[in-house]
Design an enzyme around this catalytic site. Structure first.
Site, PDB file in Angstrom:
ATOM      1  N   GLY A 189      70.736  63.618  33.504  1.00 12.81           N
ATOM      2  CA  GLY A 189      71.266  64.858  32.949  1.00 12.81           C
ATOM      3  C   GLY A 189      70.455  66.082  33.337  1.00 12.81           C
ATOM      4  O   GLY A 189      71.018  67.128  33.687  1.00 12.81           O
ATOM      5  N   ASN A 221      73.080  67.919  21.257  1.00 14.91           N
ATOM      6  CA  ASN A 221      72.290  66.694  21.121  1.00 14.91           C
ATOM      7  C   ASN A 221      71.535  66.601  19.807  1.00 14.91           C
ATOM      8  O   ASN A 221      71.122  65.530  19.408  1.00 14.91           O
ATOM      9  CB  ASN A 221      71.323  66.544  22.298  1.00 14.91           C
ATOM     10  CG  ASN A 221      70.525  67.797  22.574  1.00 14.91           C
ATOM     11  OD1 ASN A 221      71.080  68.878  22.761  1.00 14.91           O
ATOM     12  ND2 ASN A 221      69.222  67.668  22.570  1.00 14.91           N
ATOM     13  N   GLN A 228      75.903  64.417  25.987  1.00 14.40           N
ATOM     14  CA  GLN A 228      76.137  63.765  24.689  1.00 14.40           C
ATOM     15  C   GLN A 228      77.600  63.356  24.502  1.00 14.40           C
ATOM     16  O   GLN A 228      77.917  62.567  23.620  1.00 14.40           O
ATOM     17  CB  GLN A 228      75.723  64.690  23.539  1.00 14.40           C
ATOM     18  CG  GLN A 228      74.222  64.877  23.396  1.00 14.40           C
ATOM     19  CD  GLN A 228      73.494  63.604  22.962  1.00 14.40           C
ATOM     20  OE1 GLN A 228      74.041  62.765  22.239  1.00 14.40           O
ATOM     21  NE2 GLN A 228      72.263  63.451  23.408  1.00 14.40           N
ATOM     22  N   SER A 264      74.768  61.620  31.952  1.00 14.13           N
ATOM     23  CA  SER A 264      73.598  60.770  32.132  1.00 14.13           C
ATOM     24  C   SER A 264      73.879  59.385  31.552  1.00 14.13           C
ATOM     25  O   SER A 264      74.333  59.265  30.412  1.00 14.13           O
ATOM     26  CB  SER A 264      72.407  61.405  31.399  1.00 14.13           C
ATOM     27  OG  SER A 264      71.280  60.570  31.488  1.00 14.13           O
ATOM     28  N   HIS A 301      72.042  56.838  30.520  1.00 18.76           N
ATOM     29  CA  HIS A 301      71.311  56.192  29.409  1.00 18.76           C
ATOM     30  C   HIS A 301      71.757  56.664  28.024  1.00 18.76           C
ATOM     31  O   HIS A 301      71.306  56.145  27.008  1.00 18.76           O
ATOM     32  CB  HIS A 301      69.792  56.330  29.592  1.00 18.76           C
ATOM     33  CG  HIS A 301      69.208  57.670  29.283  1.00 18.76           C
ATOM     34  ND1 HIS A 301      68.589  57.937  28.084  1.00 18.76           N
ATOM     35  CD2 HIS A 301      69.118  58.813  30.008  1.00 18.76           C
ATOM     36  CE1 HIS A 301      68.137  59.189  28.097  1.00 18.76           C
ATOM     37  NE2 HIS A 301      68.453  59.739  29.249  1.00 18.76           N
ATOM     38  N   CYS A 307      62.803  65.644  23.053  1.00 21.00           N
ATOM     39  CA  CYS A 307      61.990  66.526  23.874  1.00 21.00           C
ATOM     40  C   CYS A 307      61.151  67.477  23.036  1.00 21.00           C
ATOM     41  O   CYS A 307      60.090  67.895  23.454  1.00 21.00           O
ATOM     42  CB  CYS A 307      62.884  67.336  24.805  1.00 21.00           C
ATOM     43  SG  CYS A 307      64.330  66.435  25.313  1.00 21.00           S
TER      44      CYS A 307
HETATM   45  C1  LIG Z   1      69.494  63.679  27.144  1.00 15.55           C
HETATM   46  C2  LIG Z   1      70.093  64.986  27.466  1.00 15.55           C
HETATM   47  C3  LIG Z   1      69.833  65.624  28.684  1.00 15.55           C
HETATM   48  C4  LIG Z   1      68.848  65.081  29.683  1.00 15.55           C
HETATM   49  O1  LIG Z   1      69.327  63.922  30.308  1.00 15.55           O
HETATM   50  P1  LIG Z   1      68.296  62.984  31.100  1.00 15.55           P
HETATM   51  O2  LIG Z   1      69.173  61.995  31.787  1.00 15.55           O
HETATM   52  O3  LIG Z   1      67.432  62.346  30.065  1.00 15.55           O
HETATM   53  O4  LIG Z   1      67.564  63.853  32.043  1.00 15.55           O
HETATM   54  C5  LIG Z   1      70.459  66.825  28.952  1.00 15.55           C
HETATM   55  N1  LIG Z   1      71.327  67.355  28.069  1.00 15.55           N
HETATM   56  C6  LIG Z   1      71.616  66.774  26.901  1.00 15.55           C
HETATM   57  C7  LIG Z   1      72.595  67.405  25.981  1.00 15.55           C
HETATM   58  C8  LIG Z   1      71.006  65.570  26.552  1.00 15.55           C
HETATM   59  O5  LIG Z   1      71.278  65.011  25.382  1.00 15.55           O
END
Ligand SMILES: *Cc1c(COP(=O)(O)O)cnc(C)c1O
Length: 397
Positions: free
Chosen positions: A70, A151, A179, A199, A201, A324
């Site tokens: 992401g 998120n 999300q 993303s 995961h 984060c």
């Molecule tokens: C987790 C997240 C990201 C970052 O994604 P990664 O794959 O961990 O770099 C960006 N935006 C939102 C809204 C997220 O929840």
């Protein structure tokens, strides 16, 4: 006992995703750029994965660029739109104050380069209205970037309507759908989306892989120079096993969205009902337009970190906000954006569910949070002052 209730931070990989990855580690491990048969077999899998992802997003395979996740997709989307705008003398970008830091920090960097960024004020429910976007668009606006679902507080934005306004004004619309992907329906054409980040995961796929959708005609700026992978827009040997895992996870997630969301929303409603019984507490995010998996509260007189550690002692993995920002003592920028005062924003708790959670776990979480909040308030001098009328409560009892 361990209860995982932090699915907005990351998710457990699904069996299907793990199984889809394994052959690309020990059998079809060729480099997709190699001309020999092992390489070509990997390349065919890559092509197929791209087509599968495209089908689920409602776009063409060539509009998809695989990335490391992401954050990278957000960076590349925003930088690309900025470079395209710059060439036409358009250096104004619209976004919101509650975006992920992958978006906000990229915008900060562009501001230092002379771009002007308008961060829209967010309503208390954590939702931006299409009218706000309409009013902010200018002649020199080159990009609107607004996340699909938040998120931290789980609020869901009127993406299609915002996209429609951008389309009308000829402005590129990017959405961070990290999300939302796998959890809410996505159809990029129908929803007027020009660029989208996701993303794996966050929907039971592997970590370190994601994609950027960019409508054809939008030229991407290369962030990672290297070989000609991803049509020259992202150098580096493709993480083929992770990409296969992502495709499997996305198909699985998309196939069951509606039935899963009914069950998740039922658990979420019980959680909200139970936790709302705690005096001097408040639910964050919109009551209705929110992710089915998300319950997010602020409790007055509490430190979020202490709450999390004591919940962890009881086997509950939760969060105070985004992964984060935890570890820093600053209150969440999202809670400040929706107007929560500092002293309230510190006492936050985010519980994000998955299909694996059970009704019994929800009851246990409610009991535990009540217990821990009560305990922490009892030993808090500030709480004591409020109870004795020496200090005002911010939240009603
Ligand atoms: C987790 C997240 C990201 C970052 O994604 P990664 O794959 O961990 O770099 C960006 N935006 C939102 C809204 C997220 O929840």
């Amino acid at each position: 006992m361990q209860i995982y209730a932090d699915n907005a931070a990351t998710t457990k990989m699904s069996k299907a995703a793990i199984e889809a990855m394994l052959p690309y580690m020990d059998k079809i491990y060729g480099n997709p750029s190699s001309l020999h048969s092992m390489g070509q077999e990997a390349n065919e899998a890559l092509t197929e994965a791209r087509e599968r992802m495209a089908k689920l997003l409602g776009c063409e395979a060539r509009e998809i660029t695989f990335t490391s996740g992401g954050s990278e997709s957000d960076n590349q989307a925003i930088i690309s739109a900025a470079r395209l705008g710059e060439r036409k003398g358009k250096k104004h970008i619209i976004s919101t104050a509650f975006e992920h830091h992958a978006v906000l920090h990229t915008l900060n960097r562009l501001e230092k380069e002379g771009f002007e960024v308008t961060l829209l004020d967010v309503h208390e429910n954590g939702i931006v209205t299409p009218e706000q976007v309409e009013n902010a668009v200018r002649e020199d606006t080159c990009l609107v970037t607004i996340m699909y679902a938040n998120n931290e507080i789980g609020s869901v934005q009127p993406i299609k309507e915002i996209g429609g306004i951008c389309k009308k004004h000829g402005v590129i619309f990017h959405t961070d759908a990290v999300q939302a992907a796998g959890h809410l329906h996505i159809d990029v054409r129908e929803q007027n989306i020009d660029m989208l980040s996701l993303s794996a995961h966050k929907f039971h796929g592997p970590k370190g892989v994601g994609l950027l959708f960019a409508r054809k005609g939008i030229l991407l700026t290369t962030l990672i120079e290297g070989g000609a992978q991803e049509r020259g827009k992202r150098g580096g040997t493709e993480n083929i096993s992770a990409i296969m895992g992502m495709a499997a996870a996305f198909e699985e997630a998309a196939a069951n969205i509606d039935s899963r969301n009914v069950r998740l929303a039922k658990m979420r409603e019980r959680l909200i009902e139970g936790l709302s019984e705690i005096p001097h507490s408040i639910l964050n995010g919109d009551r209705v337009k929110r992710l089915p998996s998300n319950a997010h509260f602020c409790f007055e007189g509490i430190e979020g970190e202490s709450l999390l550690l004591l919940l962890d002692d009881k086997g509950i993995c939760a969060s105070s906000g985004s992964a984060c920002t935890s570890g820093s003592l600053e209150p969440s920028h999202v809670l400040l954006a929706i107007g929560r005062p500092h002293e309230i924003a510190h006492g936050s708790l985010r519980i994000t569910l998955s299909e694996e959670n059970t009704d019994d776990e929800i009851e246990y979480i409610i009991r535990s949070v009540k217990e821990v909040v009560g305990y922490l308030r009892n030993i808090s001098p500030i709480w004591n002052d409020m109870m004795n009328g020496r200090k005002e409560f911010v939240l009603k009892g």
